[in-house]
Design an enzyme around this catalytic site. Structure first.
Site, PDB file in Angstrom:
ATOM      1  N   SER A 199       0.831  -1.212   0.000  1.00 16.77           N
ATOM      2  CA  SER A 199       0.000   0.000   0.000  1.00 16.77           C
ATOM      3  C   SER A 199       0.863   1.259   0.000  1.00 16.77           C
ATOM      4  O   SER A 199       1.622   1.475  -0.932  1.00 16.77           O
ATOM      5  CB  SER A 199      -0.966  -0.025   1.201  1.00 16.77           C
ATOM      6  OG  SER A 199      -1.579  -1.280   1.324  1.00 16.77           O
ATOM      7  N   HIS A 257      -3.478  -1.900  -4.172  1.00 17.16           N
ATOM      8  CA  HIS A 257      -4.946  -1.982  -4.146  1.00 17.16           C
ATOM      9  C   HIS A 257      -5.507  -0.578  -3.994  1.00 17.16           C
ATOM     10  O   HIS A 257      -4.770   0.356  -3.656  1.00 17.16           O
ATOM     11  CB  HIS A 257      -5.395  -2.904  -2.987  1.00 17.16           C
ATOM     12  CG  HIS A 257      -4.969  -2.432  -1.639  1.00 17.16           C
ATOM     13  ND1 HIS A 257      -5.837  -2.014  -0.678  1.00 17.16           N
ATOM     14  CD2 HIS A 257      -3.739  -2.286  -1.086  1.00 17.16           C
ATOM     15  CE1 HIS A 257      -5.169  -1.652   0.406  1.00 17.16           C
ATOM     16  NE2 HIS A 257      -3.901  -1.810   0.183  1.00 17.16           N
TER      17      HIS A 257
END
Lengths: 79, 310
Positions: free
Chosen positions: B192, B215
């Site tokens: 992330s 993501h």
């Protein structure tokens, strides 16, 4: 930042906290509404040491070099 | 070496493809002597050179814990090893903390190592079960690295699950614009918001078994129900995408494709890239470990100090 399941308020101008993490939010935020141990402030040589229990939580200092001091890292033991 | 292309993000030119690294000697180069204190430098306390009387652990040998690592700071445990009682306390603490009274001696080095672990903690104080990297500590630390003339390069070690977007971007921007060579190494995971921090360095490495998860940005605990929320998330996501595409070889379309891919993650959309896959996608420069990362940093330091010739 709002709690789990809270509604977005379009009139609230505060920037929300955005977590971009692979961990489930419920795990990251578990216990966020529980109170943390009391902190005490210790003033040392122009710095403020924020101490939680027997650990140095963090320091507040205007001298960036203090942040290179390994003894003043968050989590260091504090007598 | 030909001049490096200018940074799209406005930072220092990114160093690309400097070919095979040729570290001098043992691969670590010359380690200079102890850092000399400047007007604002932190002066680490010298550990005592002799063992306290009656020390059964044989203090005084290299590698023996003598309270030096914690010494000298008012209010801190082990602030002095001048008495046997204090030395014993320090040894007890080392056993409690590290499981052994034997700790390696403090090395003298001109490379500063910054570790980004657990959650990158930002404006919100995360609950106690999280291991966190606190931005209010890392940001001034990076300023100090920038200012301290004795520090020649920065090694960023990442094993993070992500965290606060703005805090992560702030760290990434500082790493990106540091006036010294920087190398990042992803170990375990650089997920992330860990990705922009990893790509911010001049040269990035990933361990063969390490992973990078890409993501969509989500807003923690918030019910997405009004257009403003989507717009805000979109803007935040654009900031991250702009940073990553500006510091890597991946293009925006491909990054978005990886970000919104379905079927790869069980409970989310996105992609997990393992080691070489992250290199193949152009996000990370090389697969490697600590040895390669250190050698690369020495190489970059040599280039900087030698005016480009190395």
């Amino acid at each position: 930042m709002t709690g789990e399941g809270a509604q977005f308020d379009p009139h609230d101008s505060r920037p929300p906290t955005l977590l971009w993490t692979v961990m489930p939010s419920s795990m990251v935020m578990a216990g966020w509404d529980r109170s943390r141990p009391a902190r005490r402030e210790v003033h040392v040589e122009g710095r403020v040491h924020l101490v939680e229990g027997d650990r140095l939580e963090r320091i507040i200092s205007t001298d960036p070099m203090d942040f290179l001091n390994p003894d003043l890292m968050p989590g260091s033991p504090y007598a | 070496m030909p001049p490096s292309p200018a940074s799209p993000g406005g930072g220092r030119p990114r160093r690309e493809g400097f070919g095979a690294l040729e570290p001098a000697g043992d691969g670590l180069g010359e380690i200079p002597g102890r850092l000399q204190p400047g007007p604002h430098s932190y002066i680490p306390p010298e550990p005592p050179r002799t063992a306290p009387p009656g020390d059964p652990a044989g203090a005084g040998r290299p590698g023996t814990f003598q309270g030096g690592a914690l010494g000298g700071m008012p209010g801190l445990a082990g602030s002095s090893a001048s008495s046997p009682a204090t030395a014993a306390m320090a040894r007890q603490e080392a056993i409690t903390e590290l499981g052994t009274p034997q700790t390696p001696p403090k090395p003298d080095t001109d490379i500063h190592c910054l570790t980004i672990i657990g959650q990158v903690e930002g404006h919100l104080h995360l609950p106690a079960q999280n291991k966190t990297t606190k931005y209010e500590h890392v940001l001034p630390q990076l300023v100090a690295v920038n200012q301290n003339e004795k520090i020649k390069g920065l090694l960023v070690i990442l094993n993070t699950v992500g965290g606060d977007v703005e805090a992560g971007l702030a760290i990434a921007e500082l790493v990106r614009n540091l006036n010294k060579p920087t190398v990042s190494l992803v170990l375990g995971g650089g997920h992330s918001i860990g990705l922009p921090i990893a790509t911010a360095a001049d040269r990035s490495f990933i361990a063969p078994t390490a992973t990078v998860t890409i993501h969509p940005i989500r807003m923690n605990g918030l019910v997405i129900g009004v257009p403003q929320t989507y717009e805000y998330l979109d803007k935040m996501q654009d900031r991250v995408i702009r940073f990553v595409t500006g510091t890597t070889r991946i293009d925006e379309a491909r990054l978005r494709e990886l970000m919104f891919r379905t079927g790869e993650l069980a409970r989310d959309v996105g992609t997990v890239l393992v080691g070489a896959e992250a290199v193949h996608e152009g996000l990370i420069h090389e697969v490697g470990g600590l040895g390669q990362a250190t050698a690369a940093l020495r190489h970059l330091i040599g280039e900087t100090e030698g005016g480009g010739a190395s």
